[in-house]
Design a protein around this motif. Structure first.
Motif, PDB file in Angstrom:
ATOM      1  N   ILE A  35       0.866  -1.181   0.000  1.00  0.00           N
ATOM      2  CA  ILE A  35       0.000   0.000   0.000  1.00  0.00           C
ATOM      3  C   ILE A  35       0.904   1.233   0.000  1.00  0.00           C
ATOM      4  O   ILE A  35       1.762   1.386   0.870  1.00  0.00           O
ATOM      5  CB  ILE A  35      -0.925   0.015   1.235  1.00  0.00           C
ATOM      6  CG1 ILE A  35      -1.798  -1.239   1.262  1.00  0.00           C
ATOM      7  CG2 ILE A  35      -1.782   1.277   1.225  1.00  0.00           C
ATOM      8  CD1 ILE A  35      -2.773  -1.361   0.119  1.00  0.00           C
ATOM      9  N   LEU A  36       0.716   2.088  -0.983  1.00  0.00           N
ATOM     10  CA  LEU A  36       1.556   3.270  -1.130  1.00  0.00           C
ATOM     11  C   LEU A  36       0.890   4.472  -0.468  1.00  0.00           C
ATOM     12  O   LEU A  36      -0.222   4.853  -0.864  1.00  0.00           O
ATOM     13  CB  LEU A  36       1.794   3.564  -2.611  1.00  0.00           C
ATOM     14  CG  LEU A  36       2.294   2.397  -3.475  1.00  0.00           C
ATOM     15  CD1 LEU A  36       2.409   2.834  -4.931  1.00  0.00           C
ATOM     16  CD2 LEU A  36       3.630   1.873  -2.966  1.00  0.00           C
ATOM     17  N   PRO A  37       1.523   5.098   0.514  1.00  0.00           N
ATOM     18  CA  PRO A  37       0.923   6.254   1.185  1.00  0.00           C
ATOM     19  C   PRO A  37       0.967   7.526   0.347  1.00  0.00           C
ATOM     20  O   PRO A  37       0.383   8.540   0.730  1.00  0.00           O
ATOM     21  CB  PRO A  37       1.780   6.397   2.443  1.00  0.00           C
ATOM     22  CG  PRO A  37       3.113   5.848   2.034  1.00  0.00           C
ATOM     23  CD  PRO A  37       2.834   4.730   1.085  1.00  0.00           C
ATOM     24  N   LEU A  54      -3.631   0.095  -8.513  1.00  0.00           N
ATOM     25  CA  LEU A  54      -4.983   0.640  -8.456  1.00  0.00           C
ATOM     26  C   LEU A  54      -4.943   1.901  -7.607  1.00  0.00           C
ATOM     27  O   LEU A  54      -4.624   1.834  -6.418  1.00  0.00           O
ATOM     28  CB  LEU A  54      -5.947  -0.381  -7.830  1.00  0.00           C
ATOM     29  CG  LEU A  54      -7.419   0.010  -7.734  1.00  0.00           C
ATOM     30  CD1 LEU A  54      -8.047   0.117  -9.124  1.00  0.00           C
ATOM     31  CD2 LEU A  54      -8.190  -1.020  -6.903  1.00  0.00           C
ATOM     32  N   PRO A  55      -5.211   3.067  -8.205  1.00  0.00           N
ATOM     33  CA  PRO A  55      -5.264   4.279  -7.367  1.00  0.00           C
ATOM     34  C   PRO A  55      -6.379   4.135  -6.341  1.00  0.00           C
ATOM     35  O   PRO A  55      -7.479   3.678  -6.660  1.00  0.00           O
ATOM     36  CB  PRO A  55      -5.558   5.390  -8.373  1.00  0.00           C
ATOM     37  CG  PRO A  55      -6.153   4.708  -9.565  1.00  0.00           C
ATOM     38  CD  PRO A  55      -5.565   3.345  -9.602  1.00  0.00           C
ATOM     39  N   MET A  56      -6.088   4.490  -5.104  1.00  0.00           N
ATOM     40  CA  MET A  56      -7.106   4.360  -4.062  1.00  0.00           C
ATOM     41  C   MET A  56      -6.888   5.426  -2.999  1.00  0.00           C
ATOM     42  O   MET A  56      -5.757   5.852  -2.739  1.00  0.00           O
ATOM     43  CB  MET A  56      -7.081   2.965  -3.428  1.00  0.00           C
ATOM     44  CG  MET A  56      -8.334   2.657  -2.606  1.00  0.00           C
ATOM     45  SD  MET A  56      -8.523   0.898  -2.213  1.00  0.00           S
ATOM     46  CE  MET A  56      -7.443   0.774  -0.780  1.00  0.00           C
ATOM     47  N   VAL A  86       1.027  -4.005  -6.890  1.00  0.00           N
ATOM     48  CA  VAL A  86       1.323  -5.438  -6.948  1.00  0.00           C
ATOM     49  C   VAL A  86       2.669  -5.592  -7.652  1.00  0.00           C
ATOM     50  O   VAL A  86       2.878  -5.040  -8.745  1.00  0.00           O
ATOM     51  CB  VAL A  86       0.233  -6.211  -7.715  1.00  0.00           C
ATOM     52  CG1 VAL A  86       0.519  -7.708  -7.685  1.00  0.00           C
ATOM     53  CG2 VAL A  86      -1.152  -5.920  -7.131  1.00  0.00           C
ATOM     54  N   TRP A  87       3.544  -6.369  -7.019  1.00  0.00           N
ATOM     55  CA  TRP A  87       4.916  -6.482  -7.507  1.00  0.00           C
ATOM     56  C   TRP A  87       5.273  -7.927  -7.831  1.00  0.00           C
ATOM     57  O   TRP A  87       4.825  -8.849  -7.162  1.00  0.00           O
ATOM     58  CB  TRP A  87       5.891  -5.945  -6.453  1.00  0.00           C
ATOM     59  CG  TRP A  87       5.646  -4.509  -6.114  1.00  0.00           C
ATOM     60  CD1 TRP A  87       4.696  -4.007  -5.268  1.00  0.00           C
ATOM     61  CD2 TRP A  87       6.341  -3.373  -6.644  1.00  0.00           C
ATOM     62  NE1 TRP A  87       4.756  -2.633  -5.221  1.00  0.00           N
ATOM     63  CE2 TRP A  87       5.757  -2.215  -6.051  1.00  0.00           C
ATOM     64  CE3 TRP A  87       7.393  -3.226  -7.540  1.00  0.00           C
ATOM     65  CZ2 TRP A  87       6.205  -0.940  -6.343  1.00  0.00           C
ATOM     66  CZ3 TRP A  87       7.841  -1.946  -7.818  1.00  0.00           C
ATOM     67  CH2 TRP A  87       7.258  -0.818  -7.235  1.00  0.00           C
ATOM     68  N   GLN A 109     -10.036  -5.215   0.278  1.00  0.00           N
ATOM     69  CA  GLN A 109     -10.800  -5.897   1.320  1.00  0.00           C
ATOM     70  C   GLN A 109     -10.062  -5.851   2.656  1.00  0.00           C
ATOM     71  O   GLN A 109     -10.665  -5.630   3.709  1.00  0.00           O
ATOM     72  CB  GLN A 109     -11.065  -7.345   0.906  1.00  0.00           C
ATOM     73  CG  GLN A 109     -12.080  -7.480  -0.215  1.00  0.00           C
ATOM     74  CD  GLN A 109     -12.174  -8.885  -0.769  1.00  0.00           C
ATOM     75  OE1 GLN A 109     -11.280  -9.716  -0.583  1.00  0.00           O
ATOM     76  NE2 GLN A 109     -13.260  -9.170  -1.475  1.00  0.00           N
ATOM     77  N   GLY A 110      -8.749  -6.033   2.598  1.00  0.00           N
ATOM     78  CA  GLY A 110      -7.949  -5.958   3.816  1.00  0.00           C
ATOM     79  C   GLY A 110      -8.001  -4.584   4.449  1.00  0.00           C
ATOM     80  O   GLY A 110      -8.109  -4.446   5.677  1.00  0.00           O
ATOM     81  N   GLN A 111      -7.961  -3.538   3.614  1.00  0.00           N
ATOM     82  CA  GLN A 111      -8.064  -2.175   4.128  1.00  0.00           C
ATOM     83  C   GLN A 111      -9.415  -1.948   4.803  1.00  0.00           C
ATOM     84  O   GLN A 111      -9.495  -1.344   5.872  1.00  0.00           O
ATOM     85  CB  GLN A 111      -7.882  -1.182   2.980  1.00  0.00           C
ATOM     86  CG  GLN A 111      -6.461  -1.068   2.476  1.00  0.00           C
ATOM     87  CD  GLN A 111      -5.636  -0.116   3.306  1.00  0.00           C
ATOM     88  OE1 GLN A 111      -5.873   1.084   3.327  1.00  0.00           O
ATOM     89  NE2 GLN A 111      -4.653  -0.644   4.010  1.00  0.00           N
TER      90      GLN A 111
END
Length: 382
Positions: free
Chosen positions: A10-12, A70-72, A60-61, A137-139
């Motif tokens: 997750i990218l802050p 996915l921008p979120m 995803v790497w 879903q985890g978030q």
């Protein structure tokens, strides 16, 4: 590609990933997904926790290569989205729940249909979507987010998400877009219209000229700091007339002027040689997107000229086949912009709310689909 070879992060902030990695997944026709656009939003402070948009982009790497994204954002309100869920929020609040914060996958303040899930061409797309779903879903579970929303995704992408995750709720929408039908030039476009609409457009354009306006289009590095500052003054007027502050600040537009000038097209309306109104568009490889407009003067038909006819002319001159002028407006229909289906997807953690929203979206879809079909019949082409 086996899923065990993939890893999630997750990218802050968008700057947490290299622009070259991110942009390698972005198509050439989507300026709004580019790293520079998202960075301009975040770097200017237009998108931040202070404005109710907390970046939490999913990546995803495969080893050290970005293969999916996915921008979120974690949202603390529903402003700047253009798929309205205020009623859903009120229903959950009345039931004793909390709708905010929620998770949103969209381009902030940009209701332009396009890809949202970025997936490398040489990997298993289903496996990437599994990872992306696992992340949002985890978030939702870890941070007690009420929901996840995917807005203005391409139809093919919506269908793929639905196939893998049939519990997602789809919501229908309509936008209006112009497409080149081998018109060759603006006269060719006019010739394709009914006599009534052809005369209407000619009269509107003539009226703009008779009021003393001339039009000018600036592109790329020809858009100076002075020109952009004038545009921003016009842009803020549009919001102040509605009694609201603008979503975007001047620093955002200045960043774009420096980091992606090749994507910018600025239409200016001049009176006595001085700009008094402006519309800012973005271009991709085959498409033009009308985004922002404002005027220091009140003038008949100037909005139609700057935001619609100048864009059509530009597309025909540049060989662009699609012009998306922005959301809403049946007034676009009679000027040759056809109704297009747009859809969003929604996951709601609360079972009761999910059931109610699903019923609402199903009922709403019947009306929207009927409207879209009726609008298509009302197009002004011969």
């Amino acid at each position: 590609m086996p899923s065990r070879s993939l890893s999630l992060a997750i990218l802050p902030a968008i700057e947490a990933v290299a622009a070259s990695q991110w942009d390698a997944l972005v198509g050439k026709d989507q300026p709004f997904l580019r790293h520079a656009f998202l960075q301009a939003l975040e770097g200017s402070g237009s998108v931040s926790s202070a404005t109710g948009w907390e970046p939490c982009h999913i990546s995803v790497w495969q080893a050290d290569r970005l293969v999916g994204a996915l921008p979120m954002y974690r949202k603390h309100h529903s402003y700047g989205e253009y798929v309205f869920d205020w009623g859903w929020a009120e229903a959950l609040e009345r039931a004793g729940g909390h709708y905010y914060p929620k998770a949103l996958s969209a381009i902030p303040f940009t209701p332009v249909p396009g890809p949202r899930s970025l997936i490398a061409a040489d990997v298993d797309a289903d496996a990437i979507r599994e990872q992306l779903a696992s992340a949002w879903q985890g978030q939702c579970e870890e941070l007690a987010l009420s929901s996840w929303h995917l807005l203005f995704a391409e139809e093919q992408e919506v269908a793929a998400w639905q196939r893998q995750f049939p519990g997602l709720i789809a919501r229908e929408g309509v936008q209006f877009q112009w497409r080149d039908r081998q018109f060759k030039d603006f006269d060719g476009f006019l010739a394709s219209l009914t006599s009534k609409r052809r005369k209407m457009i000619k009269r509107e354009r003539r009226l703009v000229a008779e009021q003393g306006f001339t039009m000018r289009r600036l592109e790329g590095n020809d858009i100076t700091q002075v020109a952009m500052a004038h545009f921003y003054r016009c842009y803020t007027i549009t919001y102040h007339e509605r009694g609201r502050p603008p979503y975007l600040n001047q620093a955002f537009f200045e960043r774009l002027r420096h980091t992606m000038p090749e994507a910018l097209v600025l239409v200016q309306a001049l009176l006595d040689g001085q700009p008094v109104a402006a519309a800012l568009c973005f271009r991709g490889e085959t498409a033009l997107y009308g985004r922002y407009w404002g005027s220091e003067v009140v003038a008949d038909c100037l909005h139609f000229e700057a935001c619609y006819y100048q864009g059509i002319e530009y597309c025909l001159a540049q060989g662009l086949t699609l012009f998306d002028p922005g959301t809403q407006g049946e007034h676009k229909l009679v000027r040759g912009f056809a109704p297009q289906r747009v859809r969003s997807l929604h996951y709601l953690a609360h079972p009761g709310l999910a059931a109610g929203v699903a019923r609402f979206c199903q009922q709403e879809a019947a009306h929207i689909n009927a409207y879209r079909q009726a609008a298509a019949q009302a197009l002004p082409f011969k």
